[in-house]
Design a protein around this motif. Structure first.
Motif, PDB file in Angstrom:
ATOM      1  N   VAL A 165      15.378 119.645 128.261  1.00  0.00           N
ATOM      2  CA  VAL A 165      14.183 119.357 127.706  1.00  0.00           C
ATOM      3  C   VAL A 165      13.806 118.095 128.305  1.00  0.00           C
ATOM      4  N   THR A 166      12.461 117.978 128.844  1.00  0.00           N
ATOM      5  CA  THR A 166      12.075 116.507 129.461  1.00  0.00           C
ATOM      6  C   THR A 166      10.619 116.400 129.022  1.00  0.00           C
ATOM      7  N   GLU A 167      10.217 115.146 129.213  1.00  0.00           N
ATOM      8  CA  GLU A 167       9.098 114.717 128.883  1.00  0.00           C
ATOM      9  C   GLU A 167       8.201 114.188 130.071  1.00  0.00           C
ATOM     10  N   PRO A 168       6.935 114.287 130.126  1.00  0.00           N
ATOM     11  CA  PRO A 168       5.918 113.806 131.106  1.00  0.00           C
ATOM     12  C   PRO A 168       6.038 112.363 131.211  1.00  0.00           C
ATOM     13  N   SER A 169       6.939 111.556 131.331  1.00  0.00           N
ATOM     14  CA  SER A 169       6.804 110.208 131.438  1.00  0.00           C
ATOM     15  C   SER A 169       7.887 110.020 132.754  1.00  0.00           C
ATOM     16  N   LEU A 170       7.897 108.753 133.386  1.00  0.00           N
ATOM     17  CA  LEU A 170       8.590 108.389 134.601  1.00  0.00           C
ATOM     18  C   LEU A 170       9.944 108.380 134.223  1.00  0.00           C
TER      19      LEU A 170
END
Length: 275
Positions: A165-170
Motif C-alpha cells: 500500500v503506497t501513497e502518491p507522495s515522494l
C-alpha cells in the motif's frame, strides 16, 4: 471479508490493529529478547575492566548496568577477572492471542527501549502460523510495519503474496520502490494499492507507469474519504462503518487479492499474505 483467517499484527513497535478489531486477549506469552549484563557486586573486585571495555557506556562508575544502553554483546562478561558478570535473559515484551469478531488475532507489545522488534515479529508469525495450522485456517494475513528494515524482512518471510500500500507522495513512491526490491529479492509475488490516489493524481499516474514497466499490477486505487477517520473514532473497520466509494473500493481490492492467491500453486494448504 476474509473467511477462516488468522490475523497477525507484525507492527510490534507501533501496533494499531487492535484499535479497529477490539481484541479480547485470551493468552499472553512473555517474549525474551537479547540477554543483558548483570554484575554481582559481592563478587566484583572493582577492576573496572568491564566499564573500560564497554563500547556503549552502559556501565557507570558505580558498576551498575544501564539496561537501556546495554546491547547484550557480552564483552564485559568476557573480560571480568572474577566471574562477577553474567548475561541474563530479560523479558522484552509480550505476545498475545486474542479473539475478535473477525477471527483470531495474534499481536504483541514491545517493551520501552527494546531493540529486538525483528525477533518479536518472528515470534508473532511463529505463533500465528501454529494457530492457523492447528485450527486448519486457510489464510494468514499479516499487517507489516512500514519501511524495509528487519521487522519488514521478518514479516514477509514465507509470504505467498505481498499487498504493498503506497501513497502518491515522494516518500511513498520512494518506499514503494524499496519494498518492491525486497519482494523481488525474496521472490515474493507483489501487487500494489495506491491509497488516497486523488490527493496527487500526477504522482498516482507516475506510480502506475512505474508498476507497468515492472509488470506489477496496481490492484486498487482508493480515494481520500472522511469515513476513514470517522471509522477509527468509532473503533470499527471502514467496511462496517458505512457503504461508500471507499468501502466498495476496498471490497474490490480484496477480490483482486483473493484472485492472486488462487493463482498460487503452493504445496502447503496455508496461504499467507503480507500487507
Amino acid at each position: 471479508m476474509a473467511k477462516n483467517a488468522v490475523m497477525a499484527d507484525c507492527d510490534v513497535d507501533t501496533p494499531n490493529l487492535h484499535l479497529l478489531l477490539r481484541p479480547k486477549i485470551m493468552e499472553t506469552h512473555a517474549f525474551y529478547g537479547m540477554d543483558k549484563a548483570k554484575i554481582d557486586l559481592e563478587r566484583c573486585n572493582e577492576c573496572y575492566n568491564c566499564q573500560n571495555s564497554c563500547n556503549f557506556d552502559a556501565i557507570d562508575e558505580h558498576l551498575i548496568v544501564n539496561q537501556h544502553k546495554c546491547e547484550g554483546c557480552g564483552v564485559c562478561e568476557y573480560v571480568c577477572e572474577n566471574d562477577a558478570i553474567k548475561m541474563v535473559t530479560k523479558i522484552s515484551g509480550n505476545v498475545f492471542r486474542s479473539a475478535t469478531n473477525h477471527g483470531t488475532m495474534v499481536h504483541a507489545e514491545l517493551g520501552i527501549g527494546e531493540e529486538v522488534s525483528g525477533k518479536l515479529v518472528s515470534a508473532v508469525k511463529e505463533r500465528s502460523r501454529s494457530i492457523a495450522l492447528e485450527n486448519e485456517n486457510d489464510l494468514l494475513i499479516t499487517d507489516s510495519p512500514p519501511g524495509t528494515g528487519c521487522p519488514v524482512l521478518a514479516t514477509i518471510t514465507g509470504a505467498h503474496l505481498a499487498l504493498i500500500v503506497t501513497e502518491p507522495s515522494l516518500s511513498g513512491m520512494h518506499d514503494l520502490e524499496r519494498v518492491l526490491q525486497v519482494t523481488e529479492h525474496f521472490e515474493i509475488p507483489a501487487i500494489v494499492c495506491i491509497n488516497k490516489y486523488d490527493i496527487n493524481e500526477n504522482n498516482s499516474r507516475t506510480i502506475e507507469a512505474f508498476c507497468h514497466e515492472r509488470n506489477i499490477e496496481v490492484a486498487g486505487k482508493l480515494p481520500y474519504y472522511p469515513s476513514t477517520n470517522l471509522a477509527m473514532m468509532e473503533e470499527t473497520t471502514i467496511i462496517e462503518y458505512s457503504q461508500n466509494v471507499l468501502s466498495e473500493g476496498i471490497k474490490a481490492l480484496w477480490g483482486r487479492v483473493v484472485s492472486e492467491l488462487d493463482k498460487e500453486e503452493e504445496a502447503t494448504a496455508l496461504n499467507e499474505m503480507m500487507i
